[in-house]
Design a protein around this motif. Structure first.
Motif, PDB file in Angstrom:
ATOM      1  N   LYS A 146      26.868  31.260 -23.877  1.00  0.00           N
ATOM      2  CA  LYS A 146      25.664  32.898 -24.239  1.00  0.00           C
ATOM      3  C   LYS A 146      24.952  33.675 -23.236  1.00  0.00           C
ATOM      4  N   ARG A 147      23.560  32.410 -23.840  1.00  0.00           N
ATOM      5  CA  ARG A 147      22.183  32.784 -23.459  1.00  0.00           C
ATOM      6  C   ARG A 147      21.412  31.761 -23.451  1.00  0.00           C
ATOM      7  N   GLN A 158      13.371  34.485 -28.556  1.00  0.00           N
ATOM      8  CA  GLN A 158      14.480  35.510 -29.160  1.00  0.00           C
ATOM      9  C   GLN A 158      14.828  34.376 -29.462  1.00  0.00           C
ATOM     10  N   THR A 161      18.323  33.326 -29.304  1.00  0.00           N
ATOM     11  CA  THR A 161      18.845  31.789 -28.064  1.00  0.00           C
ATOM     12  C   THR A 161      18.167  30.791 -29.913  1.00  0.00           C
ATOM     13  N   GLN A 164      21.421  29.763 -31.778  1.00  0.00           N
ATOM     14  CA  GLN A 164      21.915  29.573 -30.443  1.00  0.00           C
ATOM     15  C   GLN A 164      22.272  28.424 -29.919  1.00  0.00           C
TER      16      GLN A 164
END
Ligand code: LRH
Ligand code: MN
Length: 438
Positions: A146-147, A158, A161, A164
């Motif tokens: 995703k990131r 962020q 992230t 994740q």
């Protein structure tokens, strides 16, 4: 679902091949051993003590080093190289069979991802292989991720992230538990290429906040190994750039957090053996990635460029173990990239270089050294180390291999087995297979 063995060629080197090659070399070996025993006896050293200590040395193998490595310019695959984690473990078992020094493999995720870790553990154990530290990977983006980690991972600006990256590390711990591993190595490429691109303090605070979440998920008997690196892939600043930043983070996180020293992660001519002494003195030396380098993070074979430095590192490790009354147990692992050699041959050579550095450090006359240091007798103190380093200890290394069922001459024995040629016939060959580094 049981493990999927995809080729039927023999696992490992047939014992008769080892026996035959050892028989060829035994007489000369025993003569060399007797000569070394006599030489050490003149220094009041019992060679049997040295071999017994050497029999306890264990070095973890890098799964990512079992295939041909490469650079950003190219990778030249080797016919018969492994095509999955099972075949990587098969080749690791050959290195252990011939060297007697490498009973565990350090896996890297997602490069070694598979769907049944209980089966993988069973497969490893069936070949006499265990699992060393697990390596997480938040320095590459995976398909469907995703990131992106383009601008960092555990220190990313962020939160989503960072989260994740935290979750990936938690997954690595879960996999490691199934494999019987006892450590997680966290190396991140986070950093910047331009002054002003990141704020140094905020970035490190974000990294520590993220790693606290990972640290909190560690089983009680695990270690978190923080690996520092001066540069690459970032070329202006790196979040965990040096041992100082690493030890401050390990001290901030807690007792299960320690520092991992990759020999290639320092500027040329840095006194790495003193870094080792410092980290050991403050109880934060958790492990090593042994390799060698001449310029950057070249990941060359251990002891192939600067064997004296490798000896000086082990000289500090032996002294640290004496200071710790024999309870000093950092995780010894290799981290190498075999771009132009057969990985098995390079790892056999490197295991021997590491064992040689250890044995030479064991035969340093420490009582004499301490006295010369107290008397500031510089030359005699230095020569205590030189004498040990210049001692040919190969017969002691060979005796330890023989006593572990290995080969007197591992490379000759490996070549006599035609193992790689047999694997080239049996294994599927995919020149585009990425070993991970490229
Ligand atoms: C980074 C590093 C790290 C691994 C990678 C394969 O340079 O040394 O230990 O994750 O190599
Ligand atoms: Mn490394």
């Amino acid at each position: 679902m049981g493990f999927v063995a995809i080729d039927r060629s023999p696992a490992g080197i047939p014992q008769d091949v080892i026996a035959r090659d050892n028989a060829r070399l035994m007489e000369a070996h025993l003569a060399d051993y007797a000569a070394l025993a006599a030489r050490l006896e003149r220094q009041n050293i019992d060679i049997e003590d040295i071999v017994d200590k050497l029999m306890t040395l264990e070095v973890g193998l890098p799964s990512w080093g079992m295939v041909s490595g490469g650079t950003r310019f190219a990778r030249f695959p080797l016919p018969g190289e492994p095509s999955d984690v099972f075949e990587k473990i098969e080749d690791c078992a050959v290195v252990h069979q011939l060297s007697g020094l490498t009973p565990r493999v350090s896996l890297h995720f997602p490069w070694d991802k598979t769907d049944d870790y209980a089966a993988l553990r069973q497969f490893g154990e069936s070949l006499g292989m265990g699992f060393d530290a697990i390596n997480s990977n938040t320095f590459q983006d995976q398909a469907g991720q995703k990131r992106s980690y383009k601008f960092g991972s555990l220190s990313h600006s962020q939160q989503a992230t960072r989260q994740q990256a935290i979750e990936h590390n938690l997954q690595c711990i879960e996999i490691g538990k199934q494999l019987g591993s006892k450590a997680l190595t966290v190396w991140i490429g986070d950093g910047s290429n331009f002054p002003g691109q990141v704020e140094f303090t905020d970035t490190l605070e974000r990294y520590l906040e993220s790693l606290k979440a990972v640290y909190g998920a560690l089983p009680s008997d695990w270690r978190l190994l923080i690996e520092h690196k001066m540069y690459e892939p970032a070329f202006y600043s790196t979040v965990i750039q040096d041992w100082g930043t690493s030890i401050l983070c390990a001290q901030t996180l807690g007792p299960k957090a320690q520092c991992l020293v990759d020999l290639g992660h320092h500027a040329p001519n840095v006194n790495i053996e003193m870094i080792v002494a410092r980290l050991a003195q403050f109880g934060k030396l958790g492990g090593f990635h042994f390799n060698d380098s001449k310029y950057g993070d070249d990941d060359l074979d251990s002891g192939s460029v600067n064997p004296f430095q490798l000896f000086l590192v082990f000289n500090e490790l032996v002294y640290a173990d004496i200071r710790a009354q024999g309870k000093f147990r950092p995780a010894y692992m290799m981290d190498q990239s075999h771009n132009v050699t057969d990985p098995i041959e390079s790892l056999l050579n490197s295991a021997r270089a590491i064992a040689g550095a250890y044995v030479k450090a064991l035969i340093v006359d420490r009582a004499a050294l301490k006295q010369y240091q107290a008397d500031n007798d510089v030359i005699m103190a230095h020569n205590c180390l030189r004498l040990a380093f210049e001692t040919d200890v190969r017969a002691a290394l060979a005796m330890a291999r023989i006593r572990k069922g290995g080969a007197i001459d591992p490379i000759a024995c490996y070549r006599a087995s035609s193992y790689r040629a047999l694997k080239a016939e049996a294994r599927k060959y995919d020149p585009h297979l990425g070993g991970g580094i490229v």
